[in-house]
Design a protein around this motif. Structure first.
Motif, PDB file in Angstrom:
ATOM      1  N   ARG A 152       0.042 -19.629   9.326  1.00 10.26           N
ATOM      2  CA  ARG A 152       0.734 -18.402   9.720  1.00 10.26           C
ATOM      3  C   ARG A 152       2.184 -18.404   9.231  1.00 10.26           C
ATOM      4  N   ALA A 153       2.784 -19.597   9.204  1.00 10.83           N
ATOM      5  CA  ALA A 153       4.146 -19.679   8.677  1.00 10.83           C
ATOM      6  C   ALA A 153       4.180 -19.340   7.192  1.00 10.83           C
ATOM      7  N   ALA A 154       3.052 -19.572   6.508  1.00 13.40           N
ATOM      8  CA  ALA A 154       2.963 -19.263   5.080  1.00 13.40           C
ATOM      9  C   ALA A 154       2.533 -17.817   4.828  1.00 13.40           C
ATOM     10  N   GLY A 155       2.397 -17.036   5.905  1.00 14.81           N
ATOM     11  CA  GLY A 155       2.084 -15.621   5.760  1.00 14.81           C
ATOM     12  C   GLY A 155       0.622 -15.263   5.830  1.00 14.81           C
ATOM     13  N   MET A 156      -0.228 -16.212   6.175  1.00 16.57           N
ATOM     14  CA  MET A 156      -1.659 -15.932   6.282  1.00 16.57           C
ATOM     15  C   MET A 156      -2.000 -15.493   7.701  1.00 16.57           C
ATOM     16  N   LYS A 157      -2.984 -14.623   7.808  1.00 12.99           N
ATOM     17  CA  LYS A 157      -3.617 -14.370   9.092  1.00 12.99           C
ATOM     18  C   LYS A 157      -4.785 -15.340   9.225  1.00 12.99           C
ATOM     19  N   VAL A 158      -5.114 -15.718  10.468  1.00 11.69           N
ATOM     20  CA  VAL A 158      -6.140 -16.741  10.694  1.00 11.69           C
ATOM     21  C   VAL A 158      -7.135 -16.269  11.749  1.00 11.69           C
ATOM     22  N   VAL A 159      -8.411 -16.312  11.387  1.00  8.99           N
ATOM     23  CA  VAL A 159      -9.507 -16.077  12.325  1.00  8.99           C
ATOM     24  C   VAL A 159     -10.262 -17.390  12.479  1.00  8.99           C
ATOM     25  N   VAL A 160     -10.370 -17.875  13.695  1.00 11.45           N
ATOM     26  CA  VAL A 160     -11.109 -19.100  13.981  1.00 11.45           C
ATOM     27  C   VAL A 160     -12.505 -18.741  14.475  1.00 11.45           C
ATOM     28  N   THR A 161     -13.540 -19.271  13.825  1.00 12.79           N
ATOM     29  CA  THR A 161     -14.899 -19.210  14.371  1.00 12.79           C
ATOM     30  C   THR A 161     -15.355 -20.651  14.535  1.00 12.79           C
ATOM     31  N   ASP A 162     -15.722 -21.028  15.730  1.00 13.31           N
ATOM     32  CA  ASP A 162     -16.008 -22.429  16.035  1.00 13.31           C
ATOM     33  C   ASP A 162     -16.931 -22.474  17.245  1.00 13.31           C
ATOM     34  N   HIS A 163     -17.446 -23.665  17.537  1.00 12.26           N
ATOM     35  CA  HIS A 163     -18.257 -23.841  18.747  1.00 12.26           C
ATOM     36  C   HIS A 163     -17.918 -25.127  19.473  1.00 12.26           C
ATOM     37  N   HIS A 164     -16.973 -25.890  18.935  1.00 12.98           N
ATOM     38  CA  HIS A 164     -16.597 -27.140  19.576  1.00 12.98           C
ATOM     39  C   HIS A 164     -15.788 -26.877  20.849  1.00 12.98           C
ATOM     40  N   LEU A 165     -15.741 -27.893  21.699  1.00 15.72           N
ATOM     41  CA  LEU A 165     -15.015 -27.753  22.958  1.00 15.72           C
ATOM     42  C   LEU A 165     -13.520 -27.636  22.701  1.00 15.72           C
ATOM     43  N   ALA A 166     -12.891 -26.780  23.457  1.00 15.15           N
ATOM     44  CA  ALA A 166     -11.450 -26.577  23.322  1.00 15.15           C
ATOM     45  C   ALA A 166     -10.685 -27.669  24.064  1.00 15.15           C
ATOM     46  N   GLY A 167      -9.458 -27.916  23.624  1.00 11.76           N
ATOM     47  CA  GLY A 167      -8.587 -28.854  24.323  1.00 11.76           C
ATOM     48  C   GLY A 167      -7.846 -28.167  25.455  1.00 11.76           C
ATOM     49  N   ASP A 168      -6.735 -28.752  25.856  1.00 11.37           N
ATOM     50  CA  ASP A 168      -5.967 -28.188  26.969  1.00 11.37           C
ATOM     51  C   ASP A 168      -5.340 -26.849  26.613  1.00 11.37           C
ATOM     52  N   SER A 169      -5.100 -26.609  25.333  1.00  6.68           N
ATOM     53  CA  SER A 169      -4.512 -25.340  24.909  1.00  6.68           C
ATOM     54  C   SER A 169      -5.211 -24.875  23.636  1.00  6.68           C
ATOM     55  N   LEU A 170      -5.108 -23.569  23.370  1.00  9.84           N
ATOM     56  CA  LEU A 170      -5.724 -22.990  22.181  1.00  9.84           C
ATOM     57  C   LEU A 170      -4.688 -22.837  21.082  1.00  9.84           C
ATOM     58  N   PRO A 171      -5.103 -22.950  19.821  1.00 12.02           N
ATOM     59  CA  PRO A 171      -4.156 -22.746  18.724  1.00 12.02           C
ATOM     60  C   PRO A 171      -3.729 -21.281  18.650  1.00 12.02           C
ATOM     61  N   ASP A 172      -2.605 -21.042  17.991  1.00  9.40           N
ATOM     62  CA  ASP A 172      -2.037 -19.701  17.923  1.00  9.40           C
ATOM     63  C   ASP A 172      -2.607 -18.943  16.723  1.00  9.40           C
TER      64      ASP A 172
END
Length: 581
Positions: A152-172
């Motif tokens: 995102r700092a490089a100007g990209m938009k990001v869509v996450v598709t995943d099924h693994h367990l999440a940690g204590d917080s989610l990425p931005d």
């Protein structure tokens, strides 16, 4: 064979309000697997759960639709296992079908990058001038905080598709679609990464249709279900009703010859007839050949095989993957022998072993330690982590496999809480996980891991057991039963293929192919004798003709020289205790 307790599945013995049209054997088998209605055996696409209950899917669809409308560049960031490869192929093909013109993919190097989206990958994309407008992760991303921040700092938009367990917080990320993220009400928490990506595509198609922007003729996303089936089975996710629909629909396409040329080619090089395959073939024939690329070389070769439209090109790539798989098996055999020597040096019996095993050898190969951990777990019936050296000479990377009763990622989280900083990174599922630690911290980690396992399991959990569906009756011991069971799937994780046990007189036995035990068995109740085979027993086996055997088996239809007959595939056997009959 490692001694095991033989247990029998428990559950309702009769079914009164559903399954009336099923053979009695199938009714019994389905009932003990938790089926309670005819609807759970309906495998048509209309019975799939709706994608619209996936948290974040609306935002993901909007971003993808904007990319199509504006002809933005999209990069799929995959993973180096079969689920990641099929997820990448589904994303590439599906988005192209829905009108996206500029779509490409990258797969992290298992050896140079490690798992998932990392800042290093983003920096290379920027340096190469290959940074996309939109980056879509498949089968990864839920723990990629730093990588997503860099994107995102490089100007990209990001869509996450995943099924693994999440940690204590989610990425931005700009959007996250993952049935296992907090607050997601989607019913099928067991979806593989490829299933999640397929759902995103179906929601995108619905949006484009309703807004009048769907290409004509309307794309048939059902043509991707062979890939969805392969990724779902190969990732060993539980086959709940939703996943069984995916697998059954994909198998139907493959049997009809409507699969991707790459899947048909992988079956061909393995000597399998695509018209008669089952879910077992996806898990033990196609999946390992696809995985071999990511384990030993570059999963891009596997993805290229899945994307190939030309049968000749698909066959060439499938042959290359088959060669990787042969090399993988050779490496695995050598590593297993080394691990067994290491176990023997630790203790001569299971009583002296740690409850949680953490094994390391500087010569082990990163690409095969997951398989090695699984083999050692099978031998010892203990949660096992196999470590191999990282390229930096400072860290070692581990692959973990668990046993029933221990959620391996949760156990690692306990270690991380008790010993902050010991685990440099980790992630995974209930039964499998990966991690990185510093090499000189192995002993400390081993003790912490063993402590976490002991705090969760009991000594009874460490007793290896094999669970069966009991005996087959004389009328059920037939070729017709074998053929019925093969068609009755799909079978898989948490919906296991039927397994039976019984006591037999052993009429004869011999070793064939240097390593396999061929037998002629006669049930003690006097039924007609039947052939049986136990693979990979080794040349040294007891003389069962003297005492008979209790056998755990699957009935199989064996064709030899044009004649098909019943053969029992033997999973386990031990001498009979009662030889009076």
């Amino acid at each position: 064979m490692t001694p095991r307790k033989i247990l029998r599945r428990s559950g309702p013995s009769t079914v009164t309000d559903w399954g009336r049209d099923l053979p009695p054997l199938l009714r019994r088998l389905y009932a003990v697997r938790g089926v309670t209605s005819d609807d759970e055996l309906a495998y048509t696409l209309k019975h799939l759960a709706s994608p619209m209950s996936l948290r974040g899917i609306d935002r993901a669809v909007t971003l993808l639709a904007e990319a199509i409308e504006g002809q933005q560049s999209v990069l799929i960031l995959g993973d180096f296992d079969a689920d990641g490869a099929t997820s990448t192929a589904v994303a590439m093909l599906g988005l192209s079908m829905l009108g996206l013109g500029d779509v490409d993919f990258r797969v992290p190097s298992r050896f140079a990058d490690g798992y998932g989206l990392t800042p290093g990958i983003i920096h290379r994309l920027v340096e190469e001038g290959a940074a996309p407008d939109l980056l879509v992760t498949v089968d990864n991303g839920i723990s990629a905080h730093e990588g997503i921040a860099a994107a995102r700092a490089a100007g990209m938009k990001v869509v996450v598709t995943d099924h693994h367990l999440a940690g204590d917080s989610l990425p931005d990320a700009d959007a996250i679609v993952n049935p296992n993220q907090p607050g997601c009400p989607f019913l099928s928490k067991n979806a593989a990464g490829v299933g999640v990506m397929f759902y995103v595509l179906t929601a995108l198609r619905k949006y484009l249709r309703e807004s009048g922007r769907l290409p004509s003729p309307e794309p048939n996303l059902g043509s991707l279900l062979d890939l969805v089936a392969l990724g779902t089975v190969a990732d060993v996710v539980p086959l709940d009703h939703n996943n069984r629909i995916f697998v059954e629909q994909g198998l139907r396409r493959i049997r009809q010859g409507l699969a991707r040329p790459g899947i048909l080619a992988l079956l061909e090089v393995a000597g399998r007839d695509h018209t008669a395959i089952s879910s077992t073939d996806l898990g033990f024939v196609v999946g390992p050949r696809l995985n071999a690329a990511g384990r030993l070389d570059d999963m891009s070769i596997g993805i290229a095989c899945l994307l190939a439209d030309n049968p000749g090109e698909a066959r060439r790539l499938a042959t290359e993957l088959d060669s990787f798989n042969r090399e993988r098996r050779t490496i695995e055999r050598e590593m297993k022998a080394q691990a067994q020597e290491l176990l023997a040096s630790m203790s001569l019996d299971l009583e002296g072993l740690p409850w949680g095993l953490a094994l390391f050898d500087p010569d082990w190969h990163q690409g095969v330690i997951g398989i090695l951990a699984a083999r050692i777990r099978e031998q010892t019936h203990r949660p096992t982590i196999a470590f191999a050296p990282d390229d930096d000479g400072i860290h070692i990377k581990g692959s973990a496999r668990s046993i029933p009763g221990l959620h391996i990622r949760d156990a690692l989280a306990v270690v991380d809480t008790r010993h902050p900083g010991l685990l440099k990174k980790f992630g995974g599922h209930a039964m499998a996980a990966g991690m990185t630690i510093e090499r000189d911290q192995l002993e400390r980690f081993s003790q912490a891991f063993d402590r976490a396992v002991r705090d969760t399991l009991t000594s009874e959990d460490l007793e290896a057991a094999i669970v069966t569906d009991g005996p087959l009756s004389p009328s059920e011991m037939s070729l017709e039963t074998a053929q019925l069971l093969k068609k009755a799937g799909p079978w898989g994780q948490h919906f296991p293929e039927p397994l039976f046990d019984g006591e037999f007189r052993v009429i004869s036995q011999r070793i064939v192919g240097e390593n396999h035990l061929k037998m002629v068995l006669q049930p003690v109740d006097g039924q007609v004798a039947v052939d049986g085979i136990a693979f990979n027993t080794g040349p040294e086996v007891p003389d069962f003709t003297r005492c008979g055997a209790r056998v755990v088996y699957k009935p199989d239809a064996n064709t030899f020289r044009g004649r098909t007959s019943l053969q029992l595939l033997i999973d386990y056997l031990e001498p009979r205790r009662d030889t009076s009959r």
